[in-house]
Design an enzyme around this catalytic site. Structure first.
Site, mmCIF file in Angstrom:
data_model
loop_
_atom_site.group_PDB
_atom_site.id
_atom_site.type_symbol
_atom_site.label_atom_id
_atom_site.label_comp_id
_atom_site.label_asym_id
_atom_site.label_seq_id
_atom_site.Cartn_x
_atom_site.Cartn_y
_atom_site.Cartn_z
ATOM 1 C CG ASP A 90 -9.684 -2.141 5.936
ATOM 2 O OD1 ASP A 90 -10.765 -2.126 6.554
ATOM 3 O OD2 ASP A 90 -8.872 -3.081 6.007
ATOM 4 C CE1 TYR A 119 4.377 -3.634 0.186
ATOM 5 C CE2 TYR A 119 4.332 -1.239 0.321
ATOM 6 C CZ TYR A 119 4.788 -2.401 -0.278
ATOM 7 O OH TYR A 119 5.638 -2.314 -1.353
ATOM 8 C CB SER A 173 2.144 -7.927 1.408
ATOM 9 O OG SER A 173 0.735 -7.937 1.482
#
Length: 290
Positions: A53, A172, A175
Site C-alpha cells: 500500500d 490509522y 486502529s
C-alpha cells in the site's frame, strides 16, 4: 479500456520486486503493450503498482492529477489498496487488457497549512488515506479546536486527530477505534486518537465539508502527517484545512474478489463463512421488486 502504454511502479530497495517488474514489462511487451519502469507520463493508459500500500500511496497524488487508472499488485504486507495477490497478477491483468474491468473512483483529500490570516504557508498536499495531527512524543495531550465549514465541532483533548477518507478508514482510523466506511462512499471521517474524554466519538461528515483544526493551547513538535509522510509542524496560530480533492484516484478493483472478501481476508474475520452466497430466491425477489 484500450491499454497501449503502462507504467510499472516498483517498491524501492527490493531487488526481487525490481526483477518482477522487468519480467512484467516483458509480459506486457509480448501483448503489444509498451511498459516502462518507474515512470508516470500523462499519455499512459494505466499504472501497475508492484509492492504494498505504501508504494501505491506514494504515487496516488500524481496518478489522480493525471487521471491515470491504477491497479495494485500486492508484493508487500497487508495490501488493502494493492488488492491483487501475486499469484493472481497475470490473470487479473489479462482481464484488464480484455476490457473486463471495474474502475472505482476513490475520494482523496486536499490539505493546506494556513497562517492566522488564512494565507497558505506551503503547497497543498494530497492524501488517499488520511491527514493526521499528532502530538510530540513528550507532549501529555493536545487540545485541538475543530470546525466543519464554519460550524464549531469540538475541542478535542487527545493524542491527535485523524481526518480520513473511506479508503483510509481501514488504516490509522481503524486502529484508533474509528468506523469502517465502505470505499464507495464519499465522506470525511474525524477520529480523535486516544481521547481523554470517552464522549469524544468519531464523526462522519459529508464530502463537501471543509474541516479546519488549530491548537487550542501551545504545544511542541506537533506533527502533520499526510498518508504517513511528515509534511509540517503545526505551530500556535496556524490552521490545517482539509477538504475533498477535485480529482479522485481511479483505482482498478480486483476482478477476483469483492470489497468484503478483502476485508474478511485482511482483518482475519475467520469466523465468517466466506463461501456463503445470497440465496437465489432472495436475489430473485429483490429483482422482482424493482
Amino acid at each position: 479500456m484500450n491499454i497501449r502504454r503502462v507504467g510499472i511502479i516498483i517498491r524501492k530497495d527490493s531487488p526481487a520486486v525490481r526483477q518482477a517488474g522487468l519480467k512484467l514489462a516483458d509480459w506486457f511487451g509480448q501483448r503489444g503493450v509498451q511498459a516502462e519502469l518507474d515512470r508516470i507520463e500523462p499519455d499512459m493508459d494505466m499504472l501497475t503498482i508492484l509492492g504494498g500500500d505504501g508504494t501505491l500511496l506514494h504515487v496516488a497524488e500524481q496518478a489522480a492529477r493525471l487521471e491515470i487508472p491504477v491497479i495494485g499488485i500486492n508484493l508487500g504486507n497487508l495490501g488493502f489498496l494493492t488488492e491483487v495477490a501475486a499469484e493472481e497478477m497475470h490473470p487479473a491483468l489479462e482481464e484488464v487488457l480484455a476490457g473486463r474491468v471495474q474502475i472505482e473512483e476513490r475520494m482523496m483529500l486536499r490539505t493546506q497549512l494556513l497562517d492566522s490570516g488564512g494565507t497558505p504557508l506551503d503547497r497543498p498536499r494530497f492524501a488517499l488515506n488520511e491527514a493526521v495531527i499528532l502530538k510530540g512524543s513528550t507532549e501529555p495531550l493536545l487540545r485541538l479546536c475543530c470546525w466543519a465549514d464554519e460550524d464549531y465541532v469540538a475541542t478535542y483533548k487527545a493524542d491527535g486527530l485523524i481526518i480520513s477518507t473511506p479508503t483510509g478508514s481501514t488504516a490509522y482510523n481503524l486502529s484508533a477505534g474509528g468506523p469502517i466506511a465502505h470505499s464507495g462512499l464519499h465522506a470525511i471521517l474525524l477520529t480523535p486518537i486516544c481521547p481523554f474524554m470517552l464522549e469524544s466519538r468519531p464523526v462522519l461528515l459529508p464530502p463537501q465539508a471543509k474541516v479546519t483544526a488549530k491548537l487550542a493551547q501551545p504545544a511542541d513538535k506537533v506533527k502533520v502527517m499526510v498518508d504517513g509522510a511528515l509534511t509540517a509542524v503545526l505551530q500556535e496560530g496556524q490552521f490545517l484545512a482539509v477538504e475533498a480533492a477535485a480529482k479522485p484516484l481511479r483505482l482498478i478493483s480486483s476482478p477476483h474478489k469483492g470489497y468484503f472478501a478483502i476485508l474478511r481476508s485482511k482483518l482475519n474475520w475467520a469466523s465468517c463463512d466466506c463461501g456463503n452466497p445470497l440465496p437465489s430466491c432472495i436475489r430473485a425477489a429483490s429483482a422482482a421488486a424493482e
